[in-house]
Scaffold this motif. Structure first.
Motif, PDB file in Angstrom:
ATOM      1  N   LEU A 108       0.823  -1.207   0.000  1.00 34.55           N
ATOM      2  CA  LEU A 108       0.000   0.000   0.000  1.00 34.55           C
ATOM      3  C   LEU A 108       0.861   1.263   0.000  1.00 34.55           C
ATOM      4  O   LEU A 108       0.504   2.258  -0.648  1.00 34.55           O
ATOM      5  CB  LEU A 108      -0.943  -0.002   1.197  1.00 34.55           C
ATOM      6  CG  LEU A 108      -1.964  -1.136   1.217  1.00 34.55           C
ATOM      7  CD1 LEU A 108      -2.775  -1.101   2.501  1.00 34.55           C
ATOM      8  CD2 LEU A 108      -2.858  -1.109  -0.014  1.00 34.55           C
ATOM      9  N   ARG A 109       1.989   1.228   0.679  1.00 34.09           N
ATOM     10  CA  ARG A 109       2.913   2.374   0.638  1.00 34.09           C
ATOM     11  C   ARG A 109       3.416   2.590  -0.786  1.00 34.09           C
ATOM     12  O   ARG A 109       3.504   3.723  -1.262  1.00 34.09           O
ATOM     13  CB  ARG A 109       4.087   2.174   1.600  1.00 34.09           C
ATOM     14  CG  ARG A 109       3.701   2.299   3.063  1.00 34.09           C
ATOM     15  CD  ARG A 109       4.909   2.372   3.986  1.00 34.09           C
ATOM     16  NE  ARG A 109       5.871   1.302   3.812  1.00 34.09           N
ATOM     17  CZ  ARG A 109       5.843   0.132   4.439  1.00 34.09           C
ATOM     18  NH1 ARG A 109       4.890  -0.130   5.323  1.00 34.09           N
ATOM     19  NH2 ARG A 109       6.779  -0.774   4.229  1.00 34.09           N
ATOM     20  N   GLU A 110       3.719   1.485  -1.469  1.00 34.04           N
ATOM     21  CA  GLU A 110       4.159   1.583  -2.856  1.00 34.04           C
ATOM     22  C   GLU A 110       3.053   2.181  -3.729  1.00 34.04           C
ATOM     23  O   GLU A 110       3.308   3.048  -4.560  1.00 34.04           O
ATOM     24  CB  GLU A 110       4.553   0.203  -3.377  1.00 34.04           C
ATOM     25  CG  GLU A 110       4.998   0.215  -4.820  1.00 34.04           C
ATOM     26  CD  GLU A 110       5.370  -1.169  -5.324  1.00 34.04           C
ATOM     27  OE1 GLU A 110       6.086  -1.232  -6.337  1.00 34.04           O
ATOM     28  OE2 GLU A 110       4.941  -2.182  -4.729  1.00 34.04           O
ATOM     29  N   ARG A 111       1.819   1.745  -3.531  1.00 35.63           N
ATOM     30  CA  ARG A 111       0.688   2.271  -4.304  1.00 35.63           C
ATOM     31  C   ARG A 111       0.500   3.757  -4.035  1.00 35.63           C
ATOM     32  O   ARG A 111       0.196   4.532  -4.934  1.00 35.63           O
ATOM     33  CB  ARG A 111      -0.585   1.479  -3.964  1.00 35.63           C
ATOM     34  CG  ARG A 111      -1.842   1.968  -4.643  1.00 35.63           C
ATOM     35  CD  ARG A 111      -1.784   1.782  -6.148  1.00 35.63           C
ATOM     36  NE  ARG A 111      -3.039   2.104  -6.772  1.00 35.63           N
ATOM     37  CZ  ARG A 111      -3.409   3.333  -7.140  1.00 35.63           C
ATOM     38  NH1 ARG A 111      -2.614   4.353  -6.940  1.00 35.63           N
ATOM     39  NH2 ARG A 111      -4.584   3.526  -7.707  1.00 35.63           N
ATOM     40  N   GLU A 112       0.691   4.175  -2.805  1.00 34.94           N
ATOM     41  CA  GLU A 112       0.581   5.597  -2.443  1.00 34.94           C
ATOM     42  C   GLU A 112       1.661   6.412  -3.160  1.00 34.94           C
ATOM     43  O   GLU A 112       1.399   7.509  -3.661  1.00 34.94           O
ATOM     44  CB  GLU A 112       0.697   5.769  -0.921  1.00 34.94           C
ATOM     45  CG  GLU A 112       0.574   7.194  -0.443  1.00 34.94           C
ATOM     46  CD  GLU A 112      -0.847   7.706  -0.356  1.00 34.94           C
ATOM     47  OE1 GLU A 112      -1.021   8.781   0.234  1.00 34.94           O
ATOM     48  OE2 GLU A 112      -1.777   7.072  -0.877  1.00 34.94           O
ATOM     49  N   LEU A 113       2.869   5.885  -3.230  1.00 36.78           N
ATOM     50  CA  LEU A 113       3.947   6.579  -3.945  1.00 36.78           C
ATOM     51  C   LEU A 113       3.645   6.683  -5.438  1.00 36.78           C
ATOM     52  O   LEU A 113       3.932   7.715  -6.066  1.00 36.78           O
ATOM     53  CB  LEU A 113       5.280   5.870  -3.717  1.00 36.78           C
ATOM     54  CG  LEU A 113       5.853   5.979  -2.308  1.00 36.78           C
ATOM     55  CD1 LEU A 113       7.075   5.087  -2.154  1.00 36.78           C
ATOM     56  CD2 LEU A 113       6.182   7.422  -1.965  1.00 36.78           C
TER      57      LEU A 113
END
Length: 188
Positions: free
Chosen positions: A114-119
């Motif tokens: 999810l952090r990757e998707r946010e980035l």
């Protein structure tokens, strides 16, 4: 279960956030989200491609708000001032959404995917803002720097806002972050 009840999308979003907070993102299924919302799994998939998109379903609307607001600022405004106006306007989208935003950020922070998707979302937003600045006649590297600065101000201000108790609006944190950026850029 009834065939139709109002605000299915909103109910799914709330159910997902609650379950992600209680059980964790990885341990929650689309079927559980639908059940918690009082809907069918089929209804879930009519609204969202997967359980991740519940958290990012508003990304396109947010990006469009950023782009439209930036495009509509007077062309006589300095790029950073146009970005400041854009940030101020977009902050209104988050009025009365502090608890939701805080809960969403906590779920995202707890999961690498999810952090990757946010980035990715932020990179897409930056590219869209850069393209908008290009259409306004701003060349690179100024357009890219302005867009990236705007995203950074938004991210820093947003993180400070969700980390607080919600007694102040997001716009206050964005103004403070932009002021700090200007101070740093001026050598202060």
């Amino acid at each position: 279960m009834s065939r139709w009840e109002p605000d299915a999308r909103g109910r799914l979003e709330k159910a997902a956030l609650d379950l992600y907070s209680e059980r964790g993102y990885e341990q929650t299924t689309a079927a559980q989200i639908a059940e918690r919302a009082g809907l069918t799994e089929r209804t879930f998939f009519r609204h969202y491609a997967d359980k991740r998109e519940v958290l990012f379903g508003g990304s396109q609307a947010l990006e469009q708000a950023f782009v439209d607001t930036l495009a509509d600022t007077p062309h006589t405004a300095a790029p950073i001032d146009a970005m400041a106006t854009t940030l101020e306007t977009v902050a209104a989208f988050f009025l009365e959404r502090h608890e939701h935003s805080r809960q969403r950020q906590a779920v995202i922070a707890a999961n690498a995917e999810l952090r990757e998707r946010e980035l990715i979302k932020l990179a897409s937003l930056s590219a869209a803002l850069t393209a908008t600045l290009h259409r306004r006649g701003l060349k690179d590297p100024a357009a890219t720097l302005t867009a990236e600065a705007g995203i950074t101000v938004f991210k820093v201000g947003f993180d400070r806002w969700v980390g607080g108790n919600g007694d102040r609006p997001l716009a206050d944190f964005l103004r403070e972050s932009l002021k700090e950026l200007k101070t740093v850029a001026a050598g202060g």
